[in-house]
Design an enzyme around this catalytic site. Structure first.
Site, mmCIF file in Angstrom:
data_model
loop_
_atom_site.group_PDB
_atom_site.id
_atom_site.type_symbol
_atom_site.label_atom_id
_atom_site.label_comp_id
_atom_site.label_asym_id
_atom_site.label_seq_id
_atom_site.Cartn_x
_atom_site.Cartn_y
_atom_site.Cartn_z
ATOM 1 N N HIS A 280 25.349 -9.711 13.167
ATOM 2 C CA HIS A 280 24.100 -10.435 13.462
ATOM 3 C C HIS A 280 24.007 -10.771 14.951
ATOM 4 C CE1 HIS A 280 23.875 -10.871 9.155
ATOM 5 N NE2 HIS A 280 24.789 -11.811 9.091
ATOM 6 N N ASP A 331 25.729 -6.999 3.754
ATOM 7 C CA ASP A 331 25.846 -8.444 3.929
ATOM 8 C C ASP A 331 25.669 -9.235 2.631
ATOM 9 O OD1 ASP A 331 25.969 -10.970 4.991
ATOM 10 O OD2 ASP A 331 24.203 -10.811 6.267
#
Lengths: 464, 464
Positions: A280, A331
């Site tokens: 991220h 994720d």
């Protein structure tokens, strides 16, 4: 030695026909021959696959247990769900999850990944202890369950035990929801050592570490974690992953605490290089974008999760333009489809810039091929394993597309990958090999029925 | 009369259990009973479906022939403004497309739609004439092929013959690439009349028109088209669809020509009301957003195509906040999955606003349910057909989810729709009914093999 014969394959030098991939007993590719004819008797060292072989993709970011929560944070109205209410829901679910449940959820998740074309996963594993925060008798119990699930499903794994100490920037004490995650230095070392022993015998697995985030660790802890890893895997440059700049609120909090933006802080306080994967890396200044690209690290992008959580868009053109490396991860597992990750990474930039073919690789390769190859290279680097290409010395991790899939009729070369990546709908993945072993046949995981039955028992037990 | 029994169903009043839907011989729903027990002998007027029934979704925008080009516009390199390379490929392809080819491509596309959960399609049909622009002997030949494909696949259809006259804003002459699309008033009337006769006997079909865009028609042509439609379908308010504000360049050209933005111009020059569907109402000023919302028209959104083409993001919060109606279409068919359209409509706004649950419906329904119900209502309105709800008087267009799908284990009520819409991967659609007839069983179209074989023959013939 087994010979896998494919009608067509994407090799590092490009597309080739009539390709024989010879795989050693260790699961690594020994030779690759193009323009070949199938040699040997089927079933006795030769397997003829009518199909199109692609290098399998490494999924560089997974929190396996979150799969069971996918779709459960979409409430609206007053008190509508946000990133932070999602995190609360996740903590509540986690409070009930036991080792057996984690293993069942992870095995089903990994089977889903294999069917979708991921042949390896980097498991960012932070759920270490029992519900009240007490370590299990075997401190590595939960980590071992992740590895057991990978063995059950037959997926390659890079296991990243998470180093988690603080509750927020500046060393705040962890909250109650975080008590299953937190270790002191000795506790973490015990987990790491146990896992290192387990994985040493598995040619489809590797070890790394994951300092959770700049909220959860400080510079000294990162350095201690690196040193512990390097004692167990000397000279390898084993992978280090970290969550870095997902939410704008997190960026603001980091600036308030340190005067630095998260990636800026990390680049100043840790030796970020090719062994690092920054998960991220969403919110980057121009200087951070260029600095990260030059570091050789991998940006770990998770487009479906980052969209679901409203994180923001990664500045992909500037980053890849500066030579930056990247890969994708599923994720939170709201979607398990590398094609959706890749096309929406590209689509996000198209929508932001009102343009097309943004992450284009040049005159010799299409956008779909550029995306697949870059994600394979970045995934392999972030996993710290020899995967991501059909070439001697790499693991025989191969995804085979069905040439009879109606959409692929008449498609050749790069148009195959453009159709695969950009055209949504049912997947044309027909067979999948990991370390030369077939794990998906006719689009279905070989142990799907048993794995799903175990998942269903677990979900019913946890909901009861 | 046939009775369809479902374990669970989403009705206009909310979720219900043990639901019997009684369907008349005409394919319309006669009664809906909740808390019922299955009545009648299986196979003789009773069908027991172990599953979760949702109203089928109307796909409000399709150009069927473009399905064969999906994924072929992703080449990069210098000249990566690949619109031009795509256009060359598209011209070569279209130049060879004959009526039989169109029908085969459309039938396979519609079968894909049904498997994905679309039970009806609005076909925005502009490919009227032969390759050199000469009308076929039967001017409605190509339109009839679309309807024939819908009958083959068993999907509901709103056929929208396209009115296309000019090459650009201000009445420029059409170019060579547009010669298959263009009709004079008599030619268009002939197509419309022929199609109106065909469709009159089909309870799963309806008629509308599509003035192509503000580039291709003027105010007088729109009015003439409306009058022609109303002569054939008096008093019905049959649907009128138009492409309106897809690309920023198109908005700029409209302003340069007329001093008005496209939606602004249309609202001033045509009686835009609930019979209208504005496709790609992407670029809206605040005043246009509110004006369109108040008009009662449907905004026809095509998130996957609009992302693929880099069009931009529709201001969905402001529009739905003002009560605006909308639905989704798969348009160029880069993806055929209503779930991907819906979640990425929502995700686009999350990414733009760094928020979650943006298109939320209020305290009594989740985001996934809000999206499905709104798209069903808007799709029904834009199709001009009684679909989009499981209720007496509506067509028995029903999508049945597999409760055994592992991800749905333990899910109930709105969480079912949140999981269905937001969790990507293999679809849990198991059965689909259109006008009470089963067209998808065990996730597969009943005539998939024959339809795919015809598609493959066509694609090979056209590529030869």
């Amino acid at each position: 030695m087994i010979n896998l014969f494919f009608d067509q394959a994407l090799l590092p030098a490009g597309w080739a026909r009539d390709v024989t991939v010879s795989v050693g007993a260790d699961g690594a590719i020994a030779h690759v021959e193009t323009g070949s004819t199938p040699v040997g008797d089927p079933g006795e060292g030769m397997r003829r696959c009518h199909g199109i072989a692609l290098p399998g993709l490494g999924n560089l970011h997974s929190h396996a247990h979150q799969r069971a929560l996918a779709g459960l944070a979409e409430r609206s109205g007053p008190g509508r769900d946000s990133f932070w209410t999602w995190r609360e829901a996740m903590y509540r679910f986690v409070a009930r999850l036991d080792p057996e449940g984690l293993e069942a959820i992870a095995a089903a998740l990994y089977a889903d990944m294999l069917e979708a074309g991921y042949t390896a996963v980097a498991e960012f594993h932070y759920l270490h202890h029992g519900p009240d925060g007490t370590p299990y008798e075997d401190r590595a119990e939960m980590a071992r369950r992740c590895h057991a699930a990978a063995r059950t499903a037959g997926i390659g794994m890079t296991l990243l035990p998470v180093l988690y100490r603080h509750g927020d920037f500046g060393g705040a004490a962890p909250g109650e929801g975080q008590r299953r995650f937190v270790n002191d230095a000795e506790g973490f070392a015990a987990i790491l050592e146990a896992v290192a022993r387990d994985l040493a015998d598995d040619p489809d697995a590797a070890l790394g570490i994951a300092p959770h985030s700049l909220r959860a660790v400080d510079a000294d802890l990162i350095e201690a974690g690196r040193a512990a890893l390097d004692r167990l895997r000397p000279g390898e440059g084993a992978p280090i992953h970290i969550h870095v700049a997902e939410q704008r609120r997190e960026v603001d909090a980091c600036v308030a605490w340190s005067g630095r933006r998260p990636v800026e802080w990390l680049m100043e306080h840790a030796p970020v290089d090719a062994r690092w994967c920054l998960i991220h890396a969403t919110h980057l200044s121009e200087a951070e974008t260029l600095g990260l690209a030059k570091s050789g690290a991998v940006a770990g992008l998770c487009p479906t999760t980052e969209a679901n959580l409203g994180d923001g868009l990664f500045p992909a053109e500037a980053y890849t333009g500066a030579g930056g490396r990247w890969g994708v991860g599923s994720d939170s597992h709201v979607s398990i489809d590398p094609r959706e990750e890749l096309r929406w990474l590209e689509y996000g930039r198209r929508l932001a810039g009102h343009a097309r073919t943004v992450l284009a690789g040049g005159p010799d390769r299409s956008t779909g091929r550029t995306l697949w190859e870059a994600a394979c290279a970045g995934g392999a680097q972030a996993c710290g394993r020899p995967i991501g290409a059909i070439a001697p010395g790499r693991r025989a991790d191969i995804v085979v597309l069905d040439p009879e899939a109606s959409l692929l009729a008449g498609r050749d070369g790069d148009a195959i990958l453009d159709t695969f990546v950009f055209v949504g709908g049912p997947s044309p993945v027909r067979e999948v090999f990991v370390g030369g072993r077939g794990v998906v046949e006719s689009g279905r995981h070989r142990d799907r029925a048993a794995i799903d039955a175990a998942l269903r028992r677990t979900l019913e037990r946890l909901a009861a």
